[in-house]
Design an enzyme around this catalytic site. Sequence first.
Site, short mmCIF file in Angstrom:
data_model
loop_
_atom_site.label_atom_id
_atom_site.label_comp_id
_atom_site.label_asym_id
_atom_site.label_seq_id
_atom_site.Cartn_x
_atom_site.Cartn_y
_atom_site.Cartn_z
N SER A 37 38.69 10.75 -19.74
CA SER A 37 37.41 11.49 -19.89
C SER A 37 36.92 9.98 -18.23
CB SER A 37 36.85 10.41 -20.63
OG SER A 37 36.54 10.68 -21.79
N GLU A 60 35.78 19.31 -22.87
CA GLU A 60 35.33 18.45 -24.57
C GLU A 60 35.46 18.91 -25.67
OE1 GLU A 60 36.55 14.87 -24.37
OE2 GLU A 60 36.05 13.76 -22.51
#
Length: 348
Positions: free
Chosen positions: A123, A220
Amino acid sequence: MAVFPGRLLDAGPLACSAGDMRDNTTRSASLRHARTKGPAVLLALMAFTTTAASTAQAADARGTAPVHTPSARAATGVSGTHVADDLRTLEAAHDVRIGAFAFDTGTGRTVSYRGNESFPSLSTFKAMVCAAVLDRARHAEPGLMDKVIHWTKADEVPNSPLTQGHGETGMTVADLCRAAITRSDNTAGNMVLRQVGGPEGLTRYYRSLGDPVSRLDRWEPELNDWRPGERRDTTTPAAMGRDLARTSLGCALTPPDRATLNTWLRATATGDARIRAGVPKDWTVGDKTGTTDSYGSANDIAVAWPRSGHPVIIAIYTNHTAADAATEDAVVRSTATTLVDGLGLSGS
């Protein structure tokens, strides 16, 4: 398709004038005639673009932590030997691989350990995709940050604490960036990624920053599926550290957009046990974490402001050798402390 103009660092102090926001060709020409107006500052990173990879790779092969003195104006380098020793000891104690890079913008000093080895970005990409969308809004699509984005229930992915259930009402791109950075909201990250052309668009933005290494290939949450040898969705600590310096402190973004990015980074709620916990308590820190259960990977990238002195860039990436290992914030915290000490800033 999102296209980003080439960005290089200003040769002067950290503050960049509006005239400095030029295309790559013009900036390269101006840098040949520029004079450094302050101590080392970000000029050091210009040298890294062409020299750091070979220097750090050689040092990594020797198991030492290279210390660069990239410009004549930079202070003499600090010894990185104890940094390498301390991090090797930490690796052995936790059965973990550590990649670390730190850069003192005031002196030009750097410390790197496995700085050019590949790690999953996880991330931490969200800081860069938000920089990319700020750049796009400023130069190609005015009003983009205020645009309301809607999504369906099918678009929502795990670990989306701020976006879950809000697809019908939607959120502005600015609010999605805040969610992606401060809470690592995955759906928000994907929605922002769409605004810059998806994973390929972010990879183009990396290249526009002068980063030939970092890449994003998936969305994601699939990008968190990493194993040793995986090339997709990877970066290096040194490459990401330089990218963070260019976007949060350099001329890759305009001053208002740098301020916005740094405001989001300072508001991060996921990194209290990582770099923030490893630097002196009176430092102000803005960071973006990355985490996955795969090989217990825990990352953190940060720009930190000591009470006295210039900002410091820190990038730390870790993964264990066992696929089912748990993540360890303590490893990131201890690495940050070692890097600060290696830069001679533990008392700042």
